[in-house]
Design a protein around this motif. Sequence first.
Motif, PDB file in Angstrom:
ATOM      1  N   LEU A   2     -20.265  -5.511 -28.137  1.00 48.83           N
ATOM      2  CA  LEU A   2     -19.285  -6.484 -27.201  1.00 48.83           C
ATOM      3  C   LEU A   2     -19.957  -6.274 -25.165  1.00 48.83           C
ATOM      4  O   LEU A   2     -19.416  -7.174 -24.693  1.00 48.83           O
ATOM      5  N   GLU A   3     -19.804  -4.418 -25.337  1.00 47.66           N
ATOM      6  CA  GLU A   3     -19.956  -4.946 -23.984  1.00 47.66           C
ATOM      7  C   GLU A   3     -21.718  -5.243 -23.707  1.00 47.66           C
ATOM      8  O   GLU A   3     -21.440  -5.879 -22.036  1.00 47.66           O
ATOM      9  N   ARG A  29     -24.667  -9.010 -20.822  1.00 48.52           N
ATOM     10  CA  ARG A  29     -25.636 -10.123 -20.502  1.00 48.52           C
ATOM     11  C   ARG A  29     -24.797 -11.901 -19.850  1.00 48.52           C
ATOM     12  O   ARG A  29     -25.207 -12.462 -19.255  1.00 48.52           O
ATOM     13  N   LEU A  30     -23.900 -12.457 -20.350  1.00 45.15           N
ATOM     14  CA  LEU A  30     -23.440 -13.202 -19.895  1.00 45.15           C
ATOM     15  C   LEU A  30     -22.670 -13.015 -17.749  1.00 45.15           C
ATOM     16  O   LEU A  30     -22.940 -14.031 -17.737  1.00 45.15           O
ATOM     17  N   VAL A  31     -22.605 -11.676 -17.893  1.00 47.24           N
ATOM     18  CA  VAL A  31     -21.922 -11.902 -16.709  1.00 47.24           C
ATOM     19  C   VAL A  31     -23.595 -11.592 -15.545  1.00 47.24           C
ATOM     20  O   VAL A  31     -23.642 -12.344 -14.455  1.00 47.24           O
ATOM     21  N   ARG A  32     -25.123 -11.405 -16.241  1.00 43.39           N
ATOM     22  CA  ARG A  32     -25.398 -11.558 -15.521  1.00 43.39           C
ATOM     23  C   ARG A  32     -26.348 -12.777 -15.088  1.00 43.39           C
ATOM     24  O   ARG A  32     -27.325 -13.230 -14.224  1.00 43.39           O
ATOM     25  N   ALA A  33     -25.990 -13.061 -16.318  1.00 43.45           N
ATOM     26  CA  ALA A  33     -26.221 -14.839 -16.294  1.00 43.45           C
ATOM     27  C   ALA A  33     -25.714 -15.507 -15.080  1.00 43.45           C
ATOM     28  O   ALA A  33     -25.990 -16.236 -14.520  1.00 43.45           O
ATOM     29  N   TYR A  69     -14.718 -20.237 -18.750  1.00 42.64           N
ATOM     30  CA  TYR A  69     -15.974 -20.103 -19.640  1.00 42.64           C
ATOM     31  C   TYR A  69     -16.701 -18.741 -20.167  1.00 42.64           C
ATOM     32  O   TYR A  69     -17.427 -18.930 -21.466  1.00 42.64           O
ATOM     33  N   LEU A  70     -16.919 -17.463 -19.271  1.00 38.75           N
ATOM     34  CA  LEU A  70     -17.178 -16.471 -19.369  1.00 38.75           C
ATOM     35  C   LEU A  70     -17.057 -16.195 -21.119  1.00 38.75           C
ATOM     36  O   LEU A  70     -16.804 -15.508 -21.071  1.00 38.75           O
ATOM     37  N   PHE A 118     -17.657 -15.324 -24.822  1.00 38.04           N
ATOM     38  CA  PHE A 118     -17.745 -13.988 -24.814  1.00 38.04           C
ATOM     39  C   PHE A 118     -16.934 -13.908 -26.828  1.00 38.04           C
ATOM     40  O   PHE A 118     -17.389 -13.761 -27.212  1.00 38.04           O
ATOM     41  N   PHE A 119     -16.474 -14.541 -26.265  1.00 41.38           N
ATOM     42  CA  PHE A 119     -15.669 -14.929 -27.927  1.00 41.38           C
ATOM     43  C   PHE A 119     -16.817 -14.829 -29.005  1.00 41.38           C
ATOM     44  O   PHE A 119     -16.746 -15.440 -29.993  1.00 41.38           O
ATOM     45  N   VAL A 120     -16.952 -16.409 -28.867  1.00 42.57           N
ATOM     46  CA  VAL A 120     -18.032 -17.737 -29.191  1.00 42.57           C
ATOM     47  C   VAL A 120     -19.160 -16.405 -29.719  1.00 42.57           C
ATOM     48  O   VAL A 120     -19.678 -16.520 -30.894  1.00 42.57           O
TER      49      VAL A 120
END
Length: 104
Positions: free
Chosen positions: A12-13, A18-22, A42-43, A47-49
Amino acid sequence: MLLITYRYLFVLEQEYQRLVRAMKIRNFRPATTLHTYRTYAYLVGMFFVRASERAKRVHSAMICRGLNGRFISLRVFPPNPHNRVFAIATLFTLVLLVGLAWRR
């Protein structure tokens, strides 16, 4: 179960990173604006999705490998008095440590 949970926390981390990098690649700069709050919302949502989708894939993989909800061990662990004494001593130690930490 604890080892799987421990491993999944790192998965999960990595997904969060990956989301933060995007977001950084898309030149996101945090500020105190509505756009920033919406982007963080949205982040969290993504993340939950993604975590949910990952959990479904992991569950499907475990089912494919024969998981039926029970832990199968090659060794039988019959109940004995030593296990009860160990459990009580562990519980006492845990309560003692929590009590000492709470007192500070």
